[in-house]
Design an enzyme around this catalytic site. Sequence first.
Site, PDB file in Angstrom:
ATOM      1  N   GLU A 122       0.770  -1.342  -0.027  1.00  0.00           N
ATOM      2  CA  GLU A 122      -0.172   0.120  -0.289  1.00  0.00           C
ATOM      3  C   GLU A 122       1.096   1.217   0.080  1.00  0.00           C
ATOM      4  O   GLU A 122       1.863   1.355   0.686  1.00  0.00           O
ATOM      5  CB  GLU A 122      -1.194   0.158   1.241  1.00  0.00           C
ATOM      6  CG  GLU A 122      -1.710   1.159   1.503  1.00  0.00           C
ATOM      7  CD  GLU A 122      -2.703   1.358   2.476  1.00  0.00           C
ATOM      8  OE1 GLU A 122      -3.783   2.055   1.604  1.00  0.00           O
ATOM      9  OE2 GLU A 122      -2.747   0.560   3.454  1.00  0.00           O
ATOM     10  N   GLU A 291      -6.375  -3.088  12.782  1.00  0.00           N
ATOM     11  CA  GLU A 291      -5.908  -3.698  11.397  1.00  0.00           C
ATOM     12  C   GLU A 291      -6.832  -4.724  10.861  1.00  0.00           C
ATOM     13  O   GLU A 291      -7.390  -5.290   9.971  1.00  0.00           O
ATOM     14  CB  GLU A 291      -4.313  -3.930  11.475  1.00  0.00           C
ATOM     15  CG  GLU A 291      -3.729  -3.576  11.635  1.00  0.00           C
ATOM     16  CD  GLU A 291      -3.063  -2.039  10.847  1.00  0.00           C
ATOM     17  OE1 GLU A 291      -3.760  -1.761   9.710  1.00  0.00           O
ATOM     18  OE2 GLU A 291      -2.522  -1.326  11.080  1.00  0.00           O
ATOM     19  N   HIS A 294      -9.780  -3.317   9.479  1.00  0.00           N
ATOM     20  CA  HIS A 294      -9.631  -3.330   7.560  1.00  0.00           C
ATOM     21  C   HIS A 294      -9.830  -4.613   7.007  1.00  0.00           C
ATOM     22  O   HIS A 294     -10.197  -4.448   6.115  1.00  0.00           O
ATOM     23  CB  HIS A 294      -8.358  -3.156   7.101  1.00  0.00           C
ATOM     24  CG  HIS A 294      -8.020  -2.298   7.358  1.00  0.00           C
ATOM     25  ND1 HIS A 294      -8.080  -0.529   6.976  1.00  0.00           N
ATOM     26  CD2 HIS A 294      -6.209  -0.844   7.931  1.00  0.00           C
ATOM     27  CE1 HIS A 294      -7.898   0.433   7.450  1.00  0.00           C
ATOM     28  NE2 HIS A 294      -7.138  -0.079   8.033  1.00  0.00           N
ATOM     29  N   GLU A 313      -9.304   3.728   6.521  1.00  0.00           N
ATOM     30  CA  GLU A 313      -8.809   4.864   7.347  1.00  0.00           C
ATOM     31  C   GLU A 313      -9.339   5.401   8.856  1.00  0.00           C
ATOM     32  O   GLU A 313      -9.308   4.917   9.782  1.00  0.00           O
ATOM     33  CB  GLU A 313      -7.382   5.041   7.003  1.00  0.00           C
ATOM     34  CG  GLU A 313      -6.584   5.206   5.809  1.00  0.00           C
ATOM     35  CD  GLU A 313      -6.077   3.807   6.441  1.00  0.00           C
ATOM     36  OE1 GLU A 313      -5.941   3.007   7.714  1.00  0.00           O
ATOM     37  OE2 GLU A 313      -5.732   2.867   6.231  1.00  0.00           O
TER      38      GLU A 313
HETATM   39  N1  BES Z   1      -2.827   0.765   5.842  1.00  0.00           N
HETATM   40  C1  BES Z   1      -2.823   1.109   7.099  1.00  0.00           C
HETATM   41  C2  BES Z   1      -1.112   1.333   6.356  1.00  0.00           C
HETATM   42  C3  BES Z   1      -0.121   2.769   5.942  1.00  0.00           C
HETATM   43  C4  BES Z   1      -0.452   3.599   5.988  1.00  0.00           C
HETATM   44  C5  BES Z   1      -0.208   2.403   4.454  1.00  0.00           C
HETATM   45  C6  BES Z   1       0.258   4.426   5.188  1.00  0.00           C
HETATM   46  C7  BES Z   1       0.531   2.623   3.360  1.00  0.00           C
HETATM   47  C8  BES Z   1       0.757   4.406   3.851  1.00  0.00           C
HETATM   48  C9  BES Z   1      -2.391   1.015   8.490  1.00  0.00           C
HETATM   49  O1  BES Z   1      -3.744   0.133   8.722  1.00  0.00           O
HETATM   50  C10 BES Z   1      -2.635   1.744   9.363  1.00  0.00           C
HETATM   51  O2  BES Z   1      -3.140   3.146   9.647  1.00  0.00           O
HETATM   52  N2  BES Z   1      -1.176   2.152  10.100  1.00  0.00           N
HETATM   53  C11 BES Z   1      -1.713   2.808  11.244  1.00  0.00           C
HETATM   54  C12 BES Z   1      -0.933   2.879  12.754  1.00  0.00           C
HETATM   55  C13 BES Z   1      -2.911   3.186  12.437  1.00  0.00           C
HETATM   56  C14 BES Z   1      -3.254   2.434  13.455  1.00  0.00           C
HETATM   57  C15 BES Z   1      -2.591   4.188  13.005  1.00  0.00           C
HETATM   58  C16 BES Z   1       0.665   3.111  11.084  1.00  0.00           C
HETATM   59  O3  BES Z   1       0.842   2.327  10.205  1.00  0.00           O
HETATM   60  O4  BES Z   1       0.260   4.151  11.722  1.00  0.00           O
HETATM   61 ZN    ZN Z   2      -5.518   1.489   9.021  1.00  0.00          ZN
END
Ligand code: BES
Ligand code: ZN
Length: 828
Positions: A122, A291, A294, A313
């Site tokens: 992603e 996660e 998701h 998100e």
């Molecule tokens: N889908 C995101 C990971 C992501 C973030 C992929 C930016 C590509 C670019 C994942 O679900 C996510 O949101 N992760 C967060 C943690 C969340 C609990 C705030 C992160 O990585 O900060």
């Molecule tokens: Zn996320």
Amino acid sequence: MKSVSPVNYELTFEPDFKKFTFRGQEKISIKISRPTNSITLHAAELAINQCSAWYNGKKIIPKIKLDEKAEELTLVFSQKISGKATLEIDFTGQLNDKLVGFYRSKYEYKGKEKHLATTQFEAADARRAFPCWDEPEAKATFDVSLLVDSNHTAISNMPVISKKNLGHKTLYKFNTTPIMSTYLLYLAVGEFEYISSKSGKTLIRVITTHGKKHQGKLSLEFTKQFLSYFEKYFKISYPLPKLDMIAIPDFASGAMENWGAITFRETILLYDPKTSSTETKQHIAEVIAHEIAHQWFGNLVTMKWWNDLWLNESFATFMATKAVDALYPEWDFWDQFLISEMIGGLSLDSLKSSHPIDVPVKSPSDVRQIFDEISYNKGGCVLMMLENFIGDENFRKGLHSYLEKHEYANATTEDLWNSLGSISRQPVRQMMNTWVRQVGYPVIEAKVKNSRLQLSQSRFLLENNTKTKQRNWIIPLSVRMQDKTVTKLMKGPVTIPYKSDWFKVNDGQKGFYRVKYDKDARDALGEQIEEKAISNVDRWSIHHDLFALCVSGQISFRDYLDFVKHYQDEDDYIVLSDIIASLNFFYIILSKEEFWNEIKEFNHDFFNKVFSRLGWDQVKGEKSTTALLRGQVISSLGRLEDEEIVAEAKSRFANLLKTGQLHPDLRGPVYSVIAWTGDSSTYQKMLGLYRKAPTQEEMVRLLSSLANFQDKKLLSKTLLFTLSKEVRTQNLFQPIARMVINPQGKELVWPWIKQNWKGIVSRFGVGNPLLNRIIGSVSIEADFEKEKEIKKFFTKHHVPGTEMKLAQTLERIRIHARFSQNTRKEFN
Ligand code: BES
Ligand code: ZN
């Protein structure tokens, strides 16, 4: 529909751990709806060895064109083809160090250097691992095989269906995935170990590198709980036979929701009861819940295009709080939501350089930029507002119908409004479009006149020096008065009959807006605060709005400080945490002003009162949030050189060096106080602890504290160290974030960025979100000249994908500069 679309990918990868390359072979079954002689896929940083197509039982060979800039591979055939065909492509790529695509991660085990290979696709980096239609709408099924050295194991989204020994290699074949988007595909190769359990029919594993699986116990438990929570909430079963939770030593973001194979930073999956803090424990729960949410919101139903990223998100953010609160009500997660989500959302969206939740995006670099406080925090908040408006059950049923209707397919914001609107029979679309399709949010001005309460709205901006276009939001308004609460949908100005001594707008802070009271109304609320006649959330909300009004120059700093005195006897975590954060913000922004001492004294008095009720040690039966508050107060008092705090921190640190014992919740605060009052010998001791830290959590704490010394020579040493091999790229940001809130360190950061910019950019690779964090860190500056200089520098050294963050950073600096100017006039 595009004229060519993929149906199934058969993928075989063979990583080479000596050269750190990989070879890939793919067979893509495609459907061609309009006859064409040219087919374009995404591909980046790949070399194409061979390419052919099977069409009508014959093999045909296209000419190929690789466009590195557009990240495209075009196949040109000598004849037009249509209907069904199969593409066969043989390619090679690098196992890179940039934390995107198919990359390598390094770690040590029993003194030996080891590597593993893992993927992060992603938003648009699957194309770095194999030629594909790398867009969320191009859903297909995947048959993955991995040919690996026999001492390695392989992991993908689905369970292994066969394992064949081929000399010193093993061929793993995985079951066919459900129809899904490319950004959710996952591959890993390395030496892993795991613990496992079952939730219903689903096999759950927590996978780590060697020697760490026992630290996955807590996460295994959380995974079971949250998976079954969501199955019940959505009334839709998790569709895959297994769910792996994998800890990766090098990882760009916090975690990634690959379907059936979720990846994490080690600090967000591994828990060590001896050294992990309460904050870490709660964060682990939240990210795991996020996660797992998701797996429905994003994986089962995917946004049609990235402009609707918030459908992924915001929902994961909102649902995570819901799930954690349901399972751990004693953590007060909805209260904490205000701190972790609402503050960031309100803050970013009060800039002119913010953007609407639904935002047009084209290139991958546009997409990467919107993983921000609008897509996560604001979106999460407007969902809370909507749920509160239509009711929990309508909300849940609406989500169920949306998920069921669009499962294994794509959806848009409009589809969501349709489901929620038809179930609740409320004007969901009209109301929500004002929050999702336009930038910003309102501030409601409230005053009493002739026994009527008069309310009007306008956009809230921190830099409100020019007139902006009048915007209106449809606000689910709630006004609390002495003996009743009035609710209403507010479109334009509103008046309400008023017979009360006081009123509070945005009851329970369910709405994403601020309130500005006139002096009388504010004073009346001050009394309610002192008597705690209103809830902690309302006490939080009054303070937080006042803080923002102060930063924007709409009320004076003195008036703000006077009002804070109403919170003398405050004892609630979120309220105190917000006041402490605000006072610390003023402390750092105004650190170069003549009247700084006055602020320090004010803060010292306030923090001391709070600390005197808490003490150093956990009291039996106290709330877990008390531990969070204690840490914040101790660190803040340490910065102010409070003698008692410094002495006690020193003695606890000495004891740690001797015995290895220090309560996990006190580690961060103690390191920070020790650094602030420490010299070069302290520095060496902390560096020593860093080098032998047993977990990444402990390493990060120590690394951040290296940025909290006062001696500029030591701070420069830390900046140098930050770019050394001893600091993982993923953690590079940590000491910088700490140094900009260090009054001695903040002025070192910008020159350091300027000097090292090229190196930093090449270390991350263009488009890495970590780069934007570095840029964002200088927003703490408060000087118009600096703003100009920074702008000039980045105009000259432009990096795509940083545009938005840069504009926001510059705007914040101007806001801080103006605030300092005003305050100077007031105090001098
Ligand atoms: N889908 C995101 C990971 C992501 C973030 C992929 C930016 C590509 C670019 C994942 O679900 C996510 O949101 N992760 C967060 C943690 C969340 C609990 C705030 C992160 O990585 O900060
Ligand atoms: Zn996320």
